[in-house]
Scaffold this motif. Structure first.
Motif, PDB file in Angstrom:
ATOM      1  N   GLY A   1     -11.956   1.499 -15.713  1.00  0.00           N
ATOM      2  CA  GLY A   1     -13.072   2.330 -16.154  1.00  0.00           C
ATOM      3  C   GLY A   1     -14.192   2.401 -15.140  1.00  0.00           C
ATOM      4  O   GLY A   1     -14.895   3.412 -15.041  1.00  0.00           O
ATOM      5  N   ASP A   2     -14.364   1.340 -14.356  1.00  0.00           N
ATOM      6  CA  ASP A   2     -15.445   1.284 -13.376  1.00  0.00           C
ATOM      7  C   ASP A   2     -15.006   1.565 -11.950  1.00  0.00           C
ATOM      8  O   ASP A   2     -15.815   1.972 -11.119  1.00  0.00           O
ATOM      9  N   THR A   3     -13.730   1.339 -11.646  1.00  0.00           N
ATOM     10  CA  THR A   3     -13.248   1.501 -10.268  1.00  0.00           C
ATOM     11  C   THR A   3     -12.387   2.738 -10.077  1.00  0.00           C
ATOM     12  O   THR A   3     -12.128   3.133  -8.941  1.00  0.00           O
ATOM     13  N   GLY A   4     -11.928   3.349 -11.173  1.00  0.00           N
ATOM     14  CA  GLY A   4     -10.881   4.349 -11.059  1.00  0.00           C
ATOM     15  C   GLY A   4      -9.564   3.666 -10.749  1.00  0.00           C
ATOM     16  O   GLY A   4      -9.480   2.437 -10.597  1.00  0.00           O
ATOM     17  N   ASN A   5      -8.522   4.445 -10.664  1.00  0.00           N
ATOM     18  CA  ASN A   5      -7.205   3.915 -10.316  1.00  0.00           C
ATOM     19  C   ASN A   5      -7.171   3.676  -8.805  1.00  0.00           C
ATOM     20  O   ASN A   5      -7.040   4.615  -8.031  1.00  0.00           O
ATOM     21  N   THR A   6      -7.296   2.424  -8.404  1.00  0.00           N
ATOM     22  CA  THR A   6      -7.295   2.075  -6.974  1.00  0.00           C
ATOM     23  C   THR A   6      -5.910   1.677  -6.488  1.00  0.00           C
ATOM     24  O   THR A   6      -5.776   1.006  -5.461  1.00  0.00           O
ATOM     25  N   GLY A   7      -4.872   2.098  -7.212  1.00  0.00           N
ATOM     26  CA  GLY A   7      -3.509   1.873  -6.755  1.00  0.00           C
ATOM     27  C   GLY A   7      -3.193   0.395  -6.621  1.00  0.00           C
ATOM     28  O   GLY A   7      -3.325  -0.389  -7.557  1.00  0.00           O
ATOM     29  N   ASN A   8      -2.795  -0.005  -5.433  1.00  0.00           N
ATOM     30  CA  ASN A   8      -2.367  -1.382  -5.194  1.00  0.00           C
ATOM     31  C   ASN A   8      -3.513  -2.385  -5.195  1.00  0.00           C
ATOM     32  O   ASN A   8      -3.270  -3.584  -5.125  1.00  0.00           O
TER      33      ASN A   8
ATOM     34  N   THR B   1       0.829  -1.199   0.000  1.00  0.00           N
ATOM     35  CA  THR B   1       0.000   0.000   0.000  1.00  0.00           C
ATOM     36  C   THR B   1       0.867   1.254   0.000  1.00  0.00           C
ATOM     37  O   THR B   1       2.003   1.236   0.495  1.00  0.00           O
ATOM     38  N   ALA B   2       0.328   2.328  -0.553  1.00  0.00           N
ATOM     39  CA  ALA B   2       0.953   3.644  -0.439  1.00  0.00           C
ATOM     40  C   ALA B   2       0.261   4.479   0.621  1.00  0.00           C
ATOM     41  O   ALA B   2       0.752   5.542   0.984  1.00  0.00           O
ATOM     42  N   THR B   3      -0.884   3.982   1.116  1.00  0.00           N
ATOM     43  CA  THR B   3      -1.709   4.793   2.019  1.00  0.00           C
ATOM     44  C   THR B   3      -2.173   3.973   3.220  1.00  0.00           C
ATOM     45  O   THR B   3      -3.375   3.724   3.379  1.00  0.00           O
ATOM     46  N   PRO B   4      -1.261   3.521   4.074  1.00  0.00           N
ATOM     47  CA  PRO B   4      -1.698   2.796   5.268  1.00  0.00           C
ATOM     48  C   PRO B   4      -2.574   3.691   6.145  1.00  0.00           C
ATOM     49  O   PRO B   4      -2.496   4.918   6.072  1.00  0.00           O
ATOM     50  N   ASP B   5      -3.396   3.064   6.958  1.00  0.00           N
ATOM     51  CA  ASP B   5      -4.284   3.855   7.823  1.00  0.00           C
ATOM     52  C   ASP B   5      -3.485   4.693   8.813  1.00  0.00           C
ATOM     53  O   ASP B   5      -3.854   5.825   9.128  1.00  0.00           O
ATOM     54  N   GLN B   6      -2.413   4.131   9.322  1.00  0.00           N
ATOM     55  CA  GLN B   6      -1.520   4.819  10.250  1.00  0.00           C
ATOM     56  C   GLN B   6      -0.097   4.393   9.937  1.00  0.00           C
ATOM     57  O   GLN B   6       0.128   3.348   9.311  1.00  0.00           O
ATOM     58  N   LEU B   7       0.871   5.189  10.386  1.00  0.00           N
ATOM     59  CA  LEU B   7       2.253   4.734  10.258  1.00  0.00           C
ATOM     60  C   LEU B   7       2.512   3.542  11.166  1.00  0.00           C
ATOM     61  O   LEU B   7       3.254   2.626  10.817  1.00  0.00           O
TER      62      LEU B   7
ATOM     63  N   GLY C   1      -3.448  -5.928  -1.402  1.00  0.00           N
ATOM     64  CA  GLY C   1      -3.054  -4.620  -1.891  1.00  0.00           C
ATOM     65  C   GLY C   1      -4.241  -3.690  -1.832  1.00  0.00           C
ATOM     66  O   GLY C   1      -5.384  -4.113  -2.051  1.00  0.00           O
ATOM     67  N   GLY C   2      -3.994  -2.448  -1.515  1.00  0.00           N
ATOM     68  CA  GLY C   2      -5.104  -1.513  -1.474  1.00  0.00           C
ATOM     69  C   GLY C   2      -4.648  -0.106  -1.162  1.00  0.00           C
ATOM     70  O   GLY C   2      -3.538   0.101  -0.662  1.00  0.00           O
ATOM     71  N   ASP C   3      -5.514   0.831  -1.472  1.00  0.00           N
ATOM     72  CA  ASP C   3      -5.230   2.224  -1.162  1.00  0.00           C
ATOM     73  C   ASP C   3      -6.532   2.974  -0.927  1.00  0.00           C
ATOM     74  O   ASP C   3      -7.563   2.672  -1.545  1.00  0.00           O
ATOM     75  N   VAL C   4      -6.452   3.946  -0.015  1.00  0.00           N
ATOM     76  CA  VAL C   4      -7.546   4.880   0.235  1.00  0.00           C
ATOM     77  C   VAL C   4      -6.986   6.273  -0.031  1.00  0.00           C
ATOM     78  O   VAL C   4      -6.340   6.877   0.831  1.00  0.00           O
ATOM     79  N   ILE C   5      -7.189   6.738  -1.245  1.00  0.00           N
ATOM     80  CA  ILE C   5      -6.640   8.017  -1.682  1.00  0.00           C
ATOM     81  C   ILE C   5      -7.537   9.177  -1.253  1.00  0.00           C
ATOM     82  O   ILE C   5      -7.080  10.287  -0.985  1.00  0.00           O
TER      83      ILE C   5
END
Length: 358
Positions: free
Chosen positions: A297-304, A92-98, A150-154
């Motif tokens: 096209g349906d999800t957007g760029n969800t990163g990981n 992930t590039a966006t963990p909930d916390q460090l 894998g996941g991201d919350v941008i």
């Protein structure tokens, strides 16, 4: 004794909230019809899902929430329980916390304990890197089943009160490119008829002397006192230039390692920055017989998360002997990455190749 064979048993995914189309974004941020047309023409993403309430900006779901749901779905599809998991890896590039690491929060929710867990801090290539770490451990024979995520919350970086018309392009593009989500896959050395084998993973840092194409900031109290700075910024021109190049190199890395020919690839899971960019990349890769597996096209760029959405579709479609290549490019400091999968004939093993293909 040779290395253990690693198979991809299943994939699961999770999206937050309802789908939000470009028109809804335009209305929320006071943008006109011309802006909508620009997004349609140059980005191409139709809908995305956001982990915040678009009206209030308040969080609705965390990465741990989404990762847990995706993991539960992947395990159920594999016919396994959380207690069967020997290794967990999250990219992930966006963990909930460090701290604590989000992978360990997810493990706790799944009631998993006393196993190795890893969290990889990376952009879109982090999903592929989870496969590299997990498969290396599985091939030692000391572990049998890995849960990779894998996941991201941008959207947590969005300012829902922003005047998009006043934003520079490097910030504006984030509001239309990205969506939130998480995915998971079960990798295992268990025998499973029909499960594709993970034949190769390639990840290479490719950023020597190259400026970052994307910056995502974290803030401490001292940073806040020093003055405001954009939480996220993209050099989209650099991304347009370099992602297709690095994607082609990633495909070549895999083909050279396995001795595969371009005509032998049945499925392509291309990098998923946007619909428009995916089209350009796919044309450049020149895999004439490959069926494109895309979800952006349906999800957007969800990163990981995007690789797992693509895998979810691939596993449903890959019903006969075939080969697939998935590619991801991390544009912050430029990493090219990819995996190669092969579904052998029922009852058989994928043919082995030396790096020279002999």
């Amino acid at each position: 004794m040779g290395e253990s064979v690693v198979r991809v048993l299943s994939a699961g995914t999770a999206l937050p909230g309802p789908a939000i189309d470009t028109g809804a974004l335009a209305r929320r941020f006071g943008m006109d019809r011309l802006w909508e047309q620009w997004v349609d023409a140059f980005i191409g993403t139709r809908t995305r899902h956001l982990a915040i309430d678009l009206e209030s900006g308040r969080p609705r779901q965390s990465l741990a929430d989404l990762g847990t749901a995706a993991a539960e779905e992947a395990l159920a599809r594999a016919g396994l329980s959380a207690q069967d998991v020997d290794v967990m890896v999250l990219g992930t590039a966006t963990p909930d916390q460090l701290m604590p690491a989000t992978v360990n929060v997810i493990a706790d929710r799944l009631r998993i304990d006393d196993i190795p867990t890893f969290q990889l801090q990376s952009g879109c290539s982090g999903a592929v890197q989870t496969f590299e770490v997990a498969s290396a451990l599985l091939r030692t024979g000391r572990h049998r089943t890995a849960l990779v995520l894998g996941g991201d919350v941008i959207a947590k970086h969005y300012d829902v009160t922003a005047d998009l018309a006043a934003l520079p392009p490097g910030e504006l593009v984030n509001y239309v490119l990205f969506g939130d989500g998480a995915g998971a896959a079960v990798l295992s050395t268990l025998e499973r008829p029909g499960a594709p084998e993970l034949r190769a993973v390639a990840t290479r840092l490719s950023g020597l002397d190259r400026e970052p194409g994307q910056v995502l900031n974290w803030y401490g109290q001292a940073d806040l006192k020093a003055g405001p700075a954009a939480p996220a910024n993209e050099d989209y021109k650099a991304i347009e230039e370099w992602v297709p190049v690095l994607a082609e190199q990633a495909v070549d890395d895999l083909l050279d390692e396995l001795g595969w020919e371009r005509e032998e690839i049945g499925y392509l899971l291309p990098p998923q920055l946007s619909v428009a960019m995916t089209r350009r990349i796919t044309e450049r890769l020149e895999l004439p017989g490959a069926v494109e597996v895309s979800r952006v096209g349906d999800t957007g760029n969800t990163g990981n998360a995007l690789l797992f959405f693509q895998l979810e579709n691939l596993l449903a479609e890959m019903t006969g002997p075939s080969r697939a290549i998935a590619v991801a490019v991390e544009s912050s400091k430029w990493i090219r990455a990819g995996i190669a999968l092969e579904r052998p004939a029922d009852g058989g093993r994928a043919a082995e190749h030396t790096p020279e293909g002999n």
